[in-house]
Scaffold this active site. Sequence first.
Site, PDB file in Angstrom:
ATOM      1  N   HIS A 191       0.863  -1.195   0.000  1.00 23.29           N
ATOM      2  CA  HIS A 191       0.000   0.000   0.000  1.00 23.29           C
ATOM      3  C   HIS A 191       0.892   1.236   0.000  1.00 23.29           C
ATOM      4  O   HIS A 191       1.703   1.391  -0.910  1.00 23.29           O
ATOM      5  CB  HIS A 191      -0.942  -0.089   1.209  1.00 23.29           C
ATOM      6  CG  HIS A 191      -2.044   0.919   1.254  1.00 23.29           C
ATOM      7  ND1 HIS A 191      -2.392   1.725   0.213  1.00 23.29           N
ATOM      8  CD2 HIS A 191      -2.901   1.229   2.260  1.00 23.29           C
ATOM      9  CE1 HIS A 191      -3.411   2.488   0.559  1.00 23.29           C
ATOM     10  NE2 HIS A 191      -3.744   2.226   1.797  1.00 23.29           N
ATOM     11  N   HIS A 222      -2.478  -2.162  -9.734  1.00 19.00           N
ATOM     12  CA  HIS A 222      -3.451  -1.504  -8.857  1.00 19.00           C
ATOM     13  C   HIS A 222      -4.724  -2.337  -8.834  1.00 19.00           C
ATOM     14  O   HIS A 222      -5.115  -2.913  -9.851  1.00 19.00           O
ATOM     15  CB  HIS A 222      -3.782  -0.093  -9.370  1.00 19.00           C
ATOM     16  CG  HIS A 222      -4.357   0.782  -8.311  1.00 19.00           C
ATOM     17  ND1 HIS A 222      -5.690   0.744  -7.969  1.00 19.00           N
ATOM     18  CD2 HIS A 222      -3.790   1.679  -7.487  1.00 19.00           C
ATOM     19  CE1 HIS A 222      -5.914   1.609  -6.994  1.00 19.00           C
ATOM     20  NE2 HIS A 222      -4.783   2.187  -6.676  1.00 19.00           N
ATOM     21  N   ASP A 247       2.660   5.513  -6.780  1.00 22.61           N
ATOM     22  CA  ASP A 247       3.915   5.388  -6.020  1.00 22.61           C
ATOM     23  C   ASP A 247       5.150   5.288  -6.887  1.00 22.61           C
ATOM     24  O   ASP A 247       6.273   5.363  -6.382  1.00 22.61           O
ATOM     25  CB  ASP A 247       3.823   4.145  -5.113  1.00 22.61           C
ATOM     26  CG  ASP A 247       2.824   4.376  -3.996  1.00 22.61           C
ATOM     27  OD1 ASP A 247       1.897   3.564  -3.854  1.00 22.61           O
ATOM     28  OD2 ASP A 247       2.936   5.410  -3.321  1.00 22.61           O
TER      29      ASP A 247
HETATM   30  C1  SDX Z   1      -1.436   2.277  -3.386  1.00 23.15           C
HETATM   31  O1  SDX Z   1      -6.144   0.857  -3.227  1.00 23.15           O
HETATM   32  C2  SDX Z   1      -5.658   2.016  -3.476  1.00 23.15           C
HETATM   33  O2  SDX Z   1      -6.333   2.899  -3.952  1.00 23.15           O
HETATM   34  C3  SDX Z   1      -4.213   2.195  -3.070  1.00 23.15           C
HETATM   35  C4  SDX Z   1      -3.586   3.532  -3.461  1.00 23.15           C
HETATM   36  C5  SDX Z   1      -4.214   4.670  -2.709  1.00 23.15           C
HETATM   37  O3  SDX Z   1      -4.139   5.817  -3.205  1.00 23.15           O
HETATM   38  O4  SDX Z   1      -4.686   4.439  -1.589  1.00 23.15           O
HETATM   39  O5  SDX Z   1      -3.752   3.753  -4.842  1.00 23.15           O
HETATM   40  C6  SDX Z   1      -2.103   3.569  -3.127  1.00 23.15           C
HETATM   41  O6  SDX Z   1      -1.362   1.478  -2.499  1.00 23.15           O
HETATM   42  C7  SDX Z   1      -0.943   1.976  -4.780  1.00 23.15           C
HETATM   43  C8  SDX Z   1      -0.390   0.524  -4.902  1.00 23.15           C
HETATM   44  C9  SDX Z   1       1.033   0.523  -4.362  1.00 23.15           C
HETATM   45  N1  SDX Z   1       1.543  -0.863  -4.297  1.00 23.15           N
HETATM   46  C10 SDX Z   1       2.493  -1.288  -5.120  1.00 23.15           C
HETATM   47  O7  SDX Z   1       2.953  -0.640  -6.048  1.00 23.15           O
HETATM   48  C11 SDX Z   1       2.999  -2.697  -4.797  1.00 23.15           C
HETATM   49  C12 SDX Z   1       3.107  -3.499  -6.093  1.00 23.15           C
HETATM   50  N2  SDX Z   1       1.771  -3.724  -6.621  1.00 23.15           N
HETATM   51  C13 SDX Z   1       1.089  -4.882  -6.184  1.00 23.15           C
HETATM   52  O8  SDX Z   1       1.534  -5.664  -5.191  1.00 23.15           O
HETATM   53  C14 SDX Z   1      -0.342  -5.041  -6.636  1.00 23.15           C
HETATM   54  O9  SDX Z   1      -0.435  -4.614  -7.912  1.00 23.15           O
HETATM   55  C15 SDX Z   1      -1.390  -4.361  -5.775  1.00 23.15           C
HETATM   56  C16 SDX Z   1      -1.259  -4.761  -4.355  1.00 23.15           C
HETATM   57  C17 SDX Z   1      -1.287  -2.884  -5.900  1.00 23.15           C
HETATM   58  C18 SDX Z   1      -2.753  -4.801  -6.304  1.00 23.15           C
HETATM   59  O10 SDX Z   1      -2.826  -6.130  -6.082  1.00 23.15           O
HETATM   60  P1  SDX Z   1      -4.121  -7.013  -6.534  1.00 23.15           P
HETATM   61  O11 SDX Z   1      -5.159  -6.171  -7.154  1.00 23.15           O
HETATM   62  O12 SDX Z   1      -4.500  -7.851  -5.374  1.00 23.15           O
HETATM   63  O13 SDX Z   1      -3.534  -7.869  -7.702  1.00 23.15           O
HETATM   64  P2  SDX Z   1      -2.877  -9.262  -7.499  1.00 23.15           P
HETATM   65  O14 SDX Z   1      -1.863  -9.187  -6.392  1.00 23.15           O
HETATM   66  O15 SDX Z   1      -3.959 -10.278  -7.396  1.00 23.15           O
HETATM   67  O16 SDX Z   1      -2.074  -9.446  -8.881  1.00 23.15           O
HETATM   68  C19 SDX Z   1      -2.755  -9.865 -10.053  1.00 23.15           C
HETATM   69  C20 SDX Z   1      -1.645 -10.479 -10.905  1.00 23.15           C
HETATM   70  C21 SDX Z   1      -0.821 -11.521 -10.164  1.00 23.15           C
HETATM   71  O17 SDX Z   1      -0.257 -12.369 -11.143  1.00 23.15           O
HETATM   72  P3  SDX Z   1      -0.852 -13.896 -11.314  1.00 23.15           P
HETATM   73  O18 SDX Z   1      -0.950 -14.475  -9.921  1.00 23.15           O
HETATM   74  O19 SDX Z   1      -2.193 -13.705 -11.916  1.00 23.15           O
HETATM   75  O20 SDX Z   1       0.127 -14.589 -12.202  1.00 23.15           O
HETATM   76  O21 SDX Z   1      -0.704  -9.449 -11.257  1.00 23.15           O
HETATM   77  C22 SDX Z   1       0.554  -9.754 -10.678  1.00 23.15           C
HETATM   78  C23 SDX Z   1       0.311 -10.753  -9.567  1.00 23.15           C
HETATM   79  O22 SDX Z   1       1.441 -11.569  -9.348  1.00 23.15           O
HETATM   80  N3  SDX Z   1       1.065  -8.486 -10.132  1.00 23.15           N
HETATM   81  C24 SDX Z   1       2.317  -8.071 -10.286  1.00 23.15           C
HETATM   82  C25 SDX Z   1       2.337  -6.799  -9.682  1.00 23.15           C
HETATM   83  N4  SDX Z   1       1.132  -6.499  -9.196  1.00 23.15           N
HETATM   84  C26 SDX Z   1       0.350  -7.562  -9.480  1.00 23.15           C
HETATM   85  N5  SDX Z   1       3.398  -8.652 -10.851  1.00 23.15           N
HETATM   86  C27 SDX Z   1       4.531  -7.916 -10.826  1.00 23.15           C
HETATM   87  N6  SDX Z   1       4.639  -6.675 -10.270  1.00 23.15           N
HETATM   88  C28 SDX Z   1       3.572  -6.090  -9.703  1.00 23.15           C
HETATM   89  N7  SDX Z   1       3.680  -4.876  -9.177  1.00 23.15           N
END
Ligand code: SDX
Length: 463
Positions: A290, A330, A386
């Site tokens: 997050h 996201h 971010d």
């Molecule tokens: C913020 O919710 C909000 O609004 C948050 C925010 C706010 O203003 O409050 O916008 C702020 O928190 C932004 C997000 C910051 N986090 C990151 O940048 C961390 C990296 N991103 C992730 O971990 C992920 O994308 C999330 C947590 C942001 C979202 O996760 P989801 O929606 O639960 O997606 P998921 O984990 O189920 O991923 C779906 C697929 C998976 O692959 P498969 O299992 O299908 O093979 O996408 C892949 C994940 O492995 N994936 C990524 C990835 N994010 C998701 N693979 C590589 N790098 C990534 N960053």
Amino acid sequence: MSKTQSTSEQTPSGELRNTGTLEVKDSRTDKSYSIQILQGGVEGDTAARAMDFRQIKTSPDEFGLMTYDPAFMNTASCKSAITFIDGDKGILRYRGYPIEQLAEKATFLEVAWLLRHGELPSQSEYDQWVHDVTFHTYVHENIKTFLQGFRYDAHPMSMLCSAVAALSSFYPEAKAIHDPEQRNISIVRLLAKMPTLAAFCYRHIKGLPFIYPDNSLSYTENFLSMVARMSEPKYEANPVFVKALEILFILHADHEQNCSTSAVRAVGSSQVDPFSAVAAGVAALYGPLHGGANEQVLRMIGEIGHPKNVAGFIDEVKGGKGARLMGFGHRVYKSYDPRAKIVKALADEVFKQVGMDKDLEIALKLEEAALNDEYFISRKLYPNVDFYTGLIYRSMAFPTDFFTVLFAVARAAGWLAQWEEMLNDKEQKIARPRQIYVGYGERPYTSKLTTRFPSTSKDALRK
Ligand code: SDX
């Protein structure tokens, strides 16, 4: 499917309306049910009340059908009029105003007022609001002592989370959450004191004396003064940094039901004071998935070390061994996060002023590689807010572990607006989800112990 929202100036009703029915048939009983489909202010926002499924049973004494949704991937926990996001179209609006226009023209305190009250402030409202926030920036002297109790290397988010919770003990009257005046002064106090607490955390870690608020400065200038002033009688902030931070505060102010806002709403639903509820939000934001992501982005770029290593890192992420491209992806945006676009442009402006950041080249190469790679395209992974913010914060000489504190200062505006909206929503009550039990059925207790007090503990008791 993206949502489309009317652009009418008409004041939204804030209510849900019936837009059809869902006809469901239970194959276990052959019984059919008609479930209302509800619609909010936009075509794409439809939902069925989960409670309407409880009537679906196989026998009268059954609890009834629940909806199962780990991590709330498809569950609306509330109705809200504060922030609108269209994840497919990359749209973000605060109370209907596009984030791009607010970031370019508004001030952070103007946005904080808008998020809470639903309308932009008049000049007189704004002047009073700025006065109130400005004159509540001081904290009790004991907060300084409290913060000095932390180690020099304490993470500032851990310090901030504790300090916000501690404010609850200095304002016991904040428990009167149903008293509009108490709610108002608590909101003013917390918005006013977040920059002070954040700056005090920074100064403690740096081993520098705390700098008191300078009430002749704007919200953002005052924050920079408390962070950076040394022996000079008055701090002169770099206007490029002031503008950049004001815009970053606006971009981070709210984002509908993200993890930390959901935490504030859930904790606030127990009717605890707002300082304790917001402390829960700070704790949630601390997480690397997050708000902690902006810190992780810089660490990731540091590990990559050189643009020539980008391709290898991308392969590592695609290898599925758990490495993530931090700052990408996201839950809601399945296109470019509109905030990331603004931050990227801001980064260009800041680096023109302070000189190119060598890691920006790695970030740009990472983005270019990911945006053209099927692995990321198929998963709709784009830069989020971010991805670039950390580079700007670092150009302002903020330490990497302080980036999320800056996020928390800004998000306090959204947390408090969402907290108050929850309190005023007649449908809301204490948040208490159900579960689907998958554990043991009843079984008799037969202890496996031969002694209740193993020899070690008896010895310990004797000493
Ligand atoms: C913020 O919710 C909000 O609004 C948050 C925010 C706010 O203003 O409050 O916008 C702020 O928190 C932004 C997000 C910051 N986090 C990151 O940048 C961390 C990296 N991103 C992730 O971990 C992920 O994308 C999330 C947590 C942001 C979202 O996760 P989801 O929606 O639960 O997606 P998921 O984990 O189920 O991923 C779906 C697929 C998976 O692959 P498969 O299992 O299908 O093979 O996408 C892949 C994940 O492995 N994936 C990524 C990835 N994010 C998701 N693979 C590589 N790098 C990534 N960053």
